[in-house]
Design a protein around this motif. Structure first.
Motif, mmCIF file in Angstrom:
data_model
loop_
_atom_site.group_PDB
_atom_site.id
_atom_site.type_symbol
_atom_site.label_atom_id
_atom_site.label_comp_id
_atom_site.label_asym_id
_atom_site.label_seq_id
_atom_site.Cartn_x
_atom_site.Cartn_y
_atom_site.Cartn_z
ATOM 1 N N ASN A 12 -1.506 1.421 -0.258
ATOM 2 C CA ASN A 12 -1.669 0.291 0.658
ATOM 3 C C ASN A 12 -0.361 -0.003 1.395
ATOM 4 O O ASN A 12 -0.354 -0.250 2.604
ATOM 5 C CB ASN A 12 -2.130 -0.957 -0.106
ATOM 6 C CG ASN A 12 -3.548 -0.814 -0.631
ATOM 7 O OD1 ASN A 12 -4.296 0.051 -0.187
ATOM 8 N ND2 ASN A 12 -3.922 -1.651 -1.586
ATOM 9 N N ASP A 13 0.761 0.033 0.670
ATOM 10 C CA ASP A 13 2.062 -0.203 1.286
ATOM 11 C C ASP A 13 2.399 0.908 2.277
ATOM 12 O O ASP A 13 2.884 0.644 3.389
ATOM 13 C CB ASP A 13 3.130 -0.286 0.188
ATOM 14 C CG ASP A 13 4.544 -0.356 0.763
ATOM 15 O OD1 ASP A 13 4.842 -1.314 1.495
ATOM 16 O OD2 ASP A 13 5.347 0.553 0.467
ATOM 17 N N GLN A 16 0.318 0.632 5.523
ATOM 18 C CA GLN A 16 0.569 -0.582 6.297
ATOM 19 C C GLN A 16 1.981 -0.617 6.872
ATOM 20 O O GLN A 16 2.190 -1.023 8.007
ATOM 21 C CB GLN A 16 0.348 -1.817 5.408
ATOM 22 C CG GLN A 16 -1.109 -2.067 5.080
ATOM 23 C CD GLN A 16 -1.299 -3.021 3.910
ATOM 24 O OE1 GLN A 16 -0.401 -3.784 3.559
ATOM 25 N NE2 GLN A 16 -2.471 -2.983 3.307
ATOM 26 N N ARG A 17 2.964 -0.166 6.097
ATOM 27 C CA ARG A 17 4.365 -0.385 6.460
ATOM 28 C C ARG A 17 5.080 0.888 6.916
ATOM 29 O O ARG A 17 5.908 0.845 7.830
ATOM 30 C CB ARG A 17 5.084 -0.983 5.236
ATOM 31 C CG ARG A 17 6.533 -1.349 5.457
ATOM 32 C CD ARG A 17 7.060 -2.133 4.258
ATOM 33 N NE ARG A 17 7.089 -1.339 3.035
ATOM 34 C CZ ARG A 17 8.146 -0.625 2.626
ATOM 35 N NH1 ARG A 17 9.240 -0.598 3.351
ATOM 36 N NH2 ARG A 17 8.096 0.061 1.494
ATOM 37 N N PRO A 20 1.398 4.301 9.239
ATOM 38 C CA PRO A 20 0.059 3.872 9.672
ATOM 39 C C PRO A 20 -0.847 5.018 10.105
ATOM 40 O O PRO A 20 -2.074 4.924 9.985
ATOM 41 C CB PRO A 20 0.356 2.921 10.840
ATOM 42 C CG PRO A 20 1.742 2.444 10.596
ATOM 43 C CD PRO A 20 2.466 3.592 9.944
#
Length: 263
Positions: A12-13, A16-17, A20
């Motif tokens: 997830n990190d 998102q960060r 992408p």
């Protein structure tokens, strides 16, 4: 805590960060079954309390065991990889910069970062995907980048998966790493061609390739800047004499994969 939960947090990190575009890679390669993640990679400094052992602990806590050791002399790095008894779980590759072998300027900047650490945040596993544990000026980022791209990337992004890796062995549509590269190129991705677009050979039992890192926005003390983030890797493993797929890494190939985050 299970490995699945830990890797979901890391994923997830990552999307998102740091990378992408990983979602687009998934869409391009997804088949009937979920993509198998061959391994992730994490970066750190060899300064207490941030060495490999600190980053490895959350993985040891969920059953991982230390395996191979690697040295990258030109980049002043050492690394270890870890495996889980369940072969379906991804391998973990953790590298660290030998700060004491770097310039006095680099050592001073790293010391300034480490001074800001709240060491209580290194307990548990959240720090592995928590990003930066310090403030950083863009001037210091640029100074680090002149000497060590690895150091500047780590200082800017902190902790998180530098890359995830698709297991090419699983794919039905593609047999070869170069076919995956061509498919991604057609979709607009840039492939890392440092040392050739496919690193490794069947003879060393591992072939790898990767995209070049996404460009992402990072907040520095003077404002935000766009710099290289994470990338996606692709790995094909070959069987050893006992018939099992080779589980390790090849230092000469990994050395060129590091170049994926070069601006």
């Amino acid at each position: 805590m299970t490995p699945d939960v830990l890797f979901q947090h890391l994923w997830n990190d990552y999307i998102q960060r740091l990378c992408p575009s990983a979602e687009k890679v998934h869409q391009l390669l997804k088949e009937d079954e979920a993509l198998i993640n061959d391994h992730i990679a994490l970066r750190t400094f060899n300064v207490e309390p941030l060495g490999i052992a600190t980053l490895a602990q959350p993985f040891l806590d969920v059953g991982y065991q230390p395996c191979g050791d690697y040295v990258f002399e030109s980049k002043k790095l050492v690394a270890k990889h870890y495996e889980h008894p369940d072969p379906k779980q991804p391998k973990v590759f953790i590298s660290e910069l030998k700060v004491e072998e770097c310039s006095a300027e680099l050592q001073a900047i790293v010391a300034k970062l480490v001074e800001q650490l709240d060491t209580s945040k290194l307990k548990g596993h959240e720090f592995l995907y928590g990003g930066r544990l310090w403030d950083l000026s863009f001037d210091d980022f640029q100074a680090l980048a002149q000497e060590s791209e690895y150091a500047s990337w780590l200082a800017a992004h902190g902790y998180g998966a530098n890359h995830f890796t698709v297991s090419v062995n699983q794919l039905k549509a593609f047999d070869e790493v170069v076919e995956v590269n061509n498919h991604l190129r057609q979709a607009g991705f840039t492939i890392n061609e440092f040392g050739g677009e496919v690193k490794g050979t069947p003879e060393v039992l591992l072939e790898q390739s990767s995209t070049m890192a996404d460009k992402v926005t990072v907040q520095f003390s003077q404002g935000s800047e766009i710099i290289p983030g994470g990338f996606y890797e692709f790995a094909k493993r070959y069987p050893m004499s006992n018939g099992e797929l080779y589980p390790g890494f090849v230092a000469a190939s990994a050395d060129k994969i590091f170049e994926s985050t070069n601006g």
